[in-house]
Design an enzyme around this catalytic site. Sequence first.
Site, PDB file in Angstrom:
ATOM      1  N   SER A 112      -3.167  -7.843   3.070  1.00  0.00           N
ATOM      2  CA  SER A 112      -3.260  -7.680   4.525  1.00  0.00           C
ATOM      3  C   SER A 112      -3.565  -9.022   5.184  1.00  0.00           C
ATOM      4  O   SER A 112      -3.020  -9.341   6.247  1.00  0.00           O
ATOM      5  CB  SER A 112      -4.341  -6.659   4.873  1.00  0.00           C
ATOM      6  OG  SER A 112      -4.016  -5.406   4.313  1.00  0.00           O
ATOM      7  N   ARG A 126      -2.125  -5.681  -8.367  1.00  0.00           N
ATOM      8  CA  ARG A 126      -0.986  -6.532  -8.045  1.00  0.00           C
ATOM      9  C   ARG A 126      -0.770  -7.610  -9.090  1.00  0.00           C
ATOM     10  O   ARG A 126       0.338  -7.985  -9.397  1.00  0.00           O
ATOM     11  CB  ARG A 126      -1.195  -7.191  -6.672  1.00  0.00           C
ATOM     12  CG  ARG A 126      -1.140  -6.226  -5.519  1.00  0.00           C
ATOM     13  CD  ARG A 126      -1.724  -6.814  -4.287  1.00  0.00           C
ATOM     14  NE  ARG A 126      -3.106  -7.203  -4.526  1.00  0.00           N
ATOM     15  CZ  ARG A 126      -3.837  -7.932  -3.720  1.00  0.00           C
ATOM     16  NH1 ARG A 126      -3.308  -8.391  -2.615  1.00  0.00           N
ATOM     17  NH2 ARG A 126      -5.088  -8.213  -4.010  1.00  0.00           N
ATOM     18  N   HIS A 150       0.841  -1.205   0.000  1.00  0.00           N
ATOM     19  CA  HIS A 150       0.000   0.000   0.000  1.00  0.00           C
ATOM     20  C   HIS A 150       0.877   1.257   0.000  1.00  0.00           C
ATOM     21  O   HIS A 150       0.601   2.213  -0.719  1.00  0.00           O
ATOM     22  CB  HIS A 150      -0.886   0.040   1.261  1.00  0.00           C
ATOM     23  CG  HIS A 150      -1.894  -1.057   1.368  1.00  0.00           C
ATOM     24  ND1 HIS A 150      -1.981  -1.883   2.458  1.00  0.00           N
ATOM     25  CD2 HIS A 150      -2.872  -1.451   0.515  1.00  0.00           C
ATOM     26  CE1 HIS A 150      -2.970  -2.747   2.286  1.00  0.00           C
ATOM     27  NE2 HIS A 150      -3.526  -2.514   1.114  1.00  0.00           N
ATOM     28  N   LYS A 207     -17.895  -6.202   8.266  1.00  0.00           N
ATOM     29  CA  LYS A 207     -16.698  -7.035   8.109  1.00  0.00           C
ATOM     30  C   LYS A 207     -15.892  -7.006   9.409  1.00  0.00           C
ATOM     31  O   LYS A 207     -15.589  -5.929   9.927  1.00  0.00           O
ATOM     32  CB  LYS A 207     -15.854  -6.477   6.950  1.00  0.00           C
ATOM     33  CG  LYS A 207     -14.812  -7.432   6.434  1.00  0.00           C
ATOM     34  CD  LYS A 207     -14.153  -6.883   5.176  1.00  0.00           C
ATOM     35  CE  LYS A 207     -12.834  -7.582   4.895  1.00  0.00           C
ATOM     36  NZ  LYS A 207     -12.091  -6.941   3.810  1.00  0.00           N
TER      37      LYS A 207
HETATM   38  N1  COA Z   1      -0.252  -3.955  -1.664  1.00  0.00           N
HETATM   39  C1  COA Z   1      -0.614  -4.923  -0.807  1.00  0.00           C
HETATM   40  N2  COA Z   1      -1.875  -5.389  -0.682  1.00  0.00           N
HETATM   41  C2  COA Z   1      -2.795  -4.813  -1.459  1.00  0.00           C
HETATM   42  C3  COA Z   1      -2.496  -3.812  -2.384  1.00  0.00           C
HETATM   43  C4  COA Z   1      -1.163  -3.376  -2.459  1.00  0.00           C
HETATM   44  N3  COA Z   1      -0.787  -2.408  -3.304  1.00  0.00           N
HETATM   45  N4  COA Z   1      -3.641  -3.464  -3.018  1.00  0.00           N
HETATM   46  C5  COA Z   1      -4.602  -4.227  -2.514  1.00  0.00           C
HETATM   47  N5  COA Z   1      -4.088  -5.040  -1.565  1.00  0.00           N
HETATM   48  C6  COA Z   1      -4.813  -6.045  -0.781  1.00  0.00           C
HETATM   49  C7  COA Z   1      -5.506  -5.441   0.413  1.00  0.00           C
HETATM   50  O1  COA Z   1      -4.664  -5.478   1.551  1.00  0.00           O
HETATM   51  C8  COA Z   1      -6.692  -6.353   0.568  1.00  0.00           C
HETATM   52  O2  COA Z   1      -6.261  -7.486   1.268  1.00  0.00           O
HETATM   53  P1  COA Z   1      -7.257  -8.303   2.210  1.00  0.00           P
HETATM   54  O3  COA Z   1      -8.402  -8.725   1.343  1.00  0.00           O
HETATM   55  O4  COA Z   1      -6.408  -9.416   2.634  1.00  0.00           O
HETATM   56  O5  COA Z   1      -7.641  -7.366   3.322  1.00  0.00           O
HETATM   57  C9  COA Z   1      -7.008  -6.814  -0.852  1.00  0.00           C
HETATM   58  O6  COA Z   1      -5.833  -6.581  -1.591  1.00  0.00           O
HETATM   59  C10 COA Z   1      -8.124  -6.066  -1.497  1.00  0.00           C
HETATM   60  O7  COA Z   1      -7.771  -4.699  -1.557  1.00  0.00           O
HETATM   61  P2  COA Z   1      -8.767  -3.600  -2.121  1.00  0.00           P
HETATM   62  O8  COA Z   1      -9.239  -3.937  -3.470  1.00  0.00           O
HETATM   63  O9  COA Z   1      -8.136  -2.269  -1.901  1.00  0.00           O
HETATM   64  O10 COA Z   1      -9.989  -3.854  -1.235  1.00  0.00           O
HETATM   65  P3  COA Z   1     -10.282  -3.313   0.120  1.00  0.00           P
HETATM   66  O11 COA Z   1     -11.179  -4.303   0.763  1.00  0.00           O
HETATM   67  O12 COA Z   1      -9.057  -2.978   0.866  1.00  0.00           O
HETATM   68  O13 COA Z   1     -11.084  -1.961  -0.259  1.00  0.00           O
HETATM   69  C11 COA Z   1     -12.844  -0.644  -1.313  1.00  0.00           C
HETATM   70  C12 COA Z   1     -12.094  -1.954  -1.243  1.00  0.00           C
HETATM   71  C13 COA Z   1     -12.877   0.061   0.014  1.00  0.00           C
HETATM   72  C14 COA Z   1     -12.132   0.267  -2.282  1.00  0.00           C
HETATM   73  C15 COA Z   1     -14.249  -0.998  -1.830  1.00  0.00           C
HETATM   74  O14 COA Z   1     -14.735  -2.115  -1.143  1.00  0.00           O
HETATM   75  C16 COA Z   1     -15.236   0.127  -1.661  1.00  0.00           C
HETATM   76  O15 COA Z   1     -15.191   1.110  -2.365  1.00  0.00           O
HETATM   77  N6  COA Z   1     -16.159  -0.033  -0.694  1.00  0.00           N
HETATM   78  C17 COA Z   1     -17.155   0.980  -0.356  1.00  0.00           C
HETATM   79  C18 COA Z   1     -18.560   0.537  -0.783  1.00  0.00           C
HETATM   80  C19 COA Z   1     -18.777   0.828  -2.226  1.00  0.00           C
HETATM   81  O16 COA Z   1     -18.646   1.959  -2.696  1.00  0.00           O
HETATM   82  N7  COA Z   1     -19.174  -0.217  -2.958  1.00  0.00           N
HETATM   83  C20 COA Z   1     -19.416  -0.116  -4.389  1.00  0.00           C
HETATM   84  C21 COA Z   1     -18.138  -0.209  -5.142  1.00  0.00           C
HETATM   85  S1  COA Z   1     -18.409   0.005  -6.860  1.00  0.00           S
END
Ligand code: COA
Length: 158
Positions: free
Chosen positions: A128, A90, A17, A41
């Site tokens: 994560s 990724r 991140h 969650k």
């Molecule tokens: N390095 C390391 N890990 C990474 C990474 C990076 N550069 N990018 C993503 N990851 C990991 C995250 O740690 C996460 O791991 P986990 O599932 O083990 O916790 C996983 O990849 C998913 O990451 P991400 O796609 O960023 O998802 P998120 O759950 O962290 O966040 C939101 C997603 C918040 C952006 C999305 O759910 C959201 O917008 N939610 C709000 C509700 C909404 O608007 N919904 C409609 C969407 S159209």
Amino acid sequence: MNSCIYPGSFDPVTNGHLDIIERAASIFDNVVVAVLNNPNKKAFFSVEERIELLRKTTVDFPNIEIDCFSGLLIDFVKRKDINVIIKGLRAVSDFEYEFQMALMNKKLSPKVETMFMMTSSKYSYISSSIIKEVATLNGCINGLVPKVVEEALFNKIK
Ligand code: COA
């Protein structure tokens, strides 16, 4: 001012991140890192703890702001009056889900653009969850998360 929002759960923030955050901070005048507060969650760290860890790990960057949101990302983006969402990719496996979210966000607010950055290859395999799993089983996560996150993880596991 040229601003972007980098949203995620950050439970906890990893070096993957931070790689995206720091690169975004070198392109945009202001980067808002937005922690999702999702009551449905079960998180390992509370939102406050996740924000605190992000603050500590980005302290050297004056143009990075840490905030949190609940509900739709696009509503938060509109409230902040920002038009760019940054996401990290990724691997190919991230693409389909990110593609779907980017298009849905575009449908909800056509003037908001989602921009993708490739996560540095040395962090492309971490998430994560995998960090938490390895730490819980007392494995070495050195170099994959900042020291302060490593300490917070092992303290919580104890
Ligand atoms: N390095 C390391 N890990 C990474 C990474 C990076 N550069 N990018 C993503 N990851 C990991 C995250 O740690 C996460 O791991 P986990 O599932 O083990 O916790 C996983 O990849 C998913 O990451 P991400 O796609 O960023 O998802 P998120 O759950 O962290 O966040 C939101 C997603 C918040 C952006 C999305 O759910 C959201 O917008 N939610 C709000 C509700 C909404 O608007 N919904 C409609 C969407 S159209």
